[in-house]
Write an enzyme that holds these catalytic residues in place. Structure first.
Site, PDB file in Angstrom:
ATOM      1  N   LYS A  88     -51.506 -46.919  90.071  1.00  0.00           N
ATOM      2  CA  LYS A  88     -50.948 -47.740  88.802  1.00  0.00           C
ATOM      3  C   LYS A  88     -49.667 -47.911  89.002  1.00  0.00           C
ATOM      4  O   LYS A  88     -49.101 -48.982  89.032  1.00  0.00           O
ATOM      5  CB  LYS A  88     -51.382 -46.911  87.621  1.00  0.00           C
ATOM      6  CG  LYS A  88     -52.856 -47.002  86.992  1.00  0.00           C
ATOM      7  CD  LYS A  88     -53.818 -46.962  87.852  1.00  0.00           C
ATOM      8  CE  LYS A  88     -55.242 -46.966  87.112  1.00  0.00           C
ATOM      9  NZ  LYS A  88     -55.889 -46.004  86.897  1.00  0.00           N
ATOM     10  N   TRP A 135     -60.657 -42.657  79.469  1.00  0.00           N
ATOM     11  CA  TRP A 135     -60.290 -41.978  80.585  1.00  0.00           C
ATOM     12  C   TRP A 135     -60.450 -40.405  79.929  1.00  0.00           C
ATOM     13  O   TRP A 135     -60.977 -39.445  80.748  1.00  0.00           O
ATOM     14  CB  TRP A 135     -58.943 -42.274  81.194  1.00  0.00           C
ATOM     15  CG  TRP A 135     -59.052 -43.468  81.950  1.00  0.00           C
ATOM     16  CD1 TRP A 135     -58.570 -44.635  81.535  1.00  0.00           C
ATOM     17  CD2 TRP A 135     -59.865 -43.673  83.399  1.00  0.00           C
ATOM     18  NE1 TRP A 135     -58.793 -45.554  82.735  1.00  0.00           N
ATOM     19  CE2 TRP A 135     -59.680 -45.044  83.542  1.00  0.00           C
ATOM     20  CE3 TRP A 135     -60.644 -42.817  83.863  1.00  0.00           C
ATOM     21  CZ2 TRP A 135     -60.300 -45.368  84.878  1.00  0.00           C
ATOM     22  CZ3 TRP A 135     -61.272 -43.316  85.124  1.00  0.00           C
ATOM     23  CH2 TRP A 135     -61.070 -44.477  85.727  1.00  0.00           C
ATOM     24  N   ASP A 158     -53.226 -36.219  81.974  1.00  0.00           N
ATOM     25  CA  ASP A 158     -53.552 -37.241  82.911  1.00  0.00           C
ATOM     26  C   ASP A 158     -52.241 -38.303  82.805  1.00  0.00           C
ATOM     27  O   ASP A 158     -52.384 -39.130  81.710  1.00  0.00           O
ATOM     28  CB  ASP A 158     -54.869 -37.643  82.699  1.00  0.00           C
ATOM     29  CG  ASP A 158     -55.163 -38.885  83.649  1.00  0.00           C
ATOM     30  OD1 ASP A 158     -54.455 -39.378  84.380  1.00  0.00           O
ATOM     31  OD2 ASP A 158     -56.377 -39.361  83.711  1.00  0.00           O
TER      32      ASP A 158
HETATM   33  C1  LIG Z   1     -57.032 -45.116  86.932  1.00  0.00           C
HETATM   34  C2  LIG Z   1     -57.386 -44.023  85.884  1.00  0.00           C
HETATM   35  C3  LIG Z   1     -58.026 -42.824  86.282  1.00  0.00           C
HETATM   36  C4  LIG Z   1     -58.760 -42.957  87.625  1.00  0.00           C
HETATM   37  O1  LIG Z   1     -58.262 -42.796  88.646  1.00  0.00           O
HETATM   38  P1  LIG Z   1     -59.095 -42.684  89.955  1.00  0.00           P
HETATM   39  O2  LIG Z   1     -57.919 -42.722  91.277  1.00  0.00           O
HETATM   40  O3  LIG Z   1     -59.982 -44.006  90.396  1.00  0.00           O
HETATM   41  O4  LIG Z   1     -59.880 -41.439  90.135  1.00  0.00           O
HETATM   42  C5  LIG Z   1     -57.856 -41.793  85.437  1.00  0.00           C
HETATM   43  N1  LIG Z   1     -57.180 -41.623  84.396  1.00  0.00           N
HETATM   44  C6  LIG Z   1     -56.306 -42.733  84.044  1.00  0.00           C
HETATM   45  C7  LIG Z   1     -55.543 -42.446  82.747  1.00  0.00           C
HETATM   46  C8  LIG Z   1     -56.243 -43.955  84.801  1.00  0.00           C
HETATM   47  O5  LIG Z   1     -55.655 -44.966  84.512  1.00  0.00           O
END
Ligand SMILES: *Cc1c(COP(=O)(O)O)cnc(C)c1O
Length: 358
Positions: free
Chosen positions: A195, A102, A171
């Site tokens: 998540k 990521w 993030d």
């Molecule tokens: C799932 C995830 C993303 C991407 O999320 P989207 O909603 O598909 O854009 C980005 N960063 C992390 C840490 C993730 O787990």
């Protein structure tokens, strides 16, 4: 009807109590005679849902008043490009830590909008650790430092907030709300909801107000943080039903005792799963113990020929979606807030039995 223990990395299991409440309110939300899906986002009923959501998020995360919250679309992936365009202002450079898949995506997307200084990378270790803070290269002209608080694919998590002299951007898509964090240490926190917060379709951006008002003119209004915040994130029609579900998840967290309580539960769940893996001759996890994720637990089987049998037997035991990400292989158990301790116990019992019989 029988529900499985769903270890999916995302979209992932939702608390059963939340699904039941949504089911109960599906046709008639609180005497309005309509579903939340059918309401005007400008009407007083939906406005009250939105206000409660924001107030609950502020309370749960103890978000200080000088931080604003935007609820956007486009996922965390859209933020990878939007962050540099919104908060760099007259700076042209930002620093990034590369700790996994990521971070890599965030770096690639940001590279189209600013100069990226790669402050540190764990790629040499195949993303099994976090480089020591003392080794990071941070130029003073960087507008911010970005890091991925939890690498969902590699199972690597930051437990300390890095000390730096520039705004910190994180993030937190896969570990937001899993424990208390000191929001005041950050310039910006963002997370997709699918998540640990609800269904897919909402992205939360929590931003310190001095970083607002710096967006480039080329940024579309719906992706301009200041404009969205000025319009209560309703510059266009928001994903109303998804907001409602996120709101229900926040209420569920409050009823359970908030993030300190979640942290205790998450520590217990993760510790016993890692203990099982470490005590076994069949399973292993390559991540540095200090940085093992409490949310996503990847593990491989000593003999990958057993993978298919493992997954099949797990599914037969009501343990679903344990296949690891294709880039890492093996298995991955995502054990977010909504995974009850009984689900982790069931997985551990299954793993122990599978090892005994193979
Ligand atoms: C799932 C995830 C993303 C991407 O999320 P989207 O909603 O598909 O854009 C980005 N960063 C992390 C840490 C993730 O787990």
């Amino acid at each position: 009807m029988s529900r499985v223990y769903n270890f999916s990395a995302g979209p992932s299991a939702l608390p059963e109590a939340v699904l039941k409440k949504a089911q109960q309110e599906m046709l008639d939300w609180q005497g309005t005679g309509m579903s939340v899906m059918e309401m005007s986002h400008r009407g007083k009923h939906f406005m009250s849902i939105a206000e409660t959501l924001l107030a609950d998020l502020r309370e749960l995360m103890a978000i200080p008043d000088n931080y604003k919250i935007a609820l956007l679309q486009g996922g965390a992936t859209a933020q990878f490009s939007l962050i540099p365009q919104n908060i760099l202002g007259d700076k042209s450079k930002a620093a990034y830590i590369n700790t996994g898949a990521w971070s890599k995506k965030a770096i690639k997307e940001a590279g189209a909008f600013c100069d990226v200084q790669l402050a540190a990378s764990a790629e040499d270790s195949k993303f099994t650790t976090i480089p020591e803070r003392s080794s990071w290269a941070l130029d003073a002209d960087c507008g911010y430092l970005h890091y991925t608080a939890n690498e969902t694919i590699h199972g690597v998590e930051f437990f300390d907030i890095p000390e730096v002299d520039m705004p910190l951007v994180s993030d937190m898509s896969s570990n937001i709300l899993s424990r208390p964090v000191d929001v005041s240490r950050f310039g910006l926190i963002y997370a997709g909801t699918q998540k640990n917060m609800g269904p897919a379709g909402v992205t939360i951006v929590i931003v310190r107000d001095d970083l607002l008002g710096k967006a480039k003119n080329s940024v579309p209004s719906v992706f301009n943080y200041q404009q969205q915040i000025d319009n209560d994130s309703m510059l266009n029609t928001p994903a109303t039903y998804n907001w409602y579900l996120v709101g229900l998840v926040l209420q569920w967290l409050k009823e359970l005792g908030g993030l300190a309580e979640m942290e205790q539960r998450n520590i217990r769940k993760a510790e016993k799963l890692y203990q099982t893996i470490d005590a076994s001759a069949l399973y292993s996890n390559p991540v540095d113990k200090a940085y093992r994720s409490r949310m996503n637990v990847p593990f491989i089987l000593a003999d990958s020929q057993l993978d298919a049998a493992f997954l099949e037997a797990a599914a037969a035991n009501g343990l679903s979606t344990l296949k690891g990400h294709r880039s890492v292989g093996g298995m991955r158990a995502s054990i977010y807030n909504a995974m009850p301790e009984a689900g982790v116990d069931a997985l551990i019992d299954f793993m122990t039995e599978f090892e005994r019989t193979h």
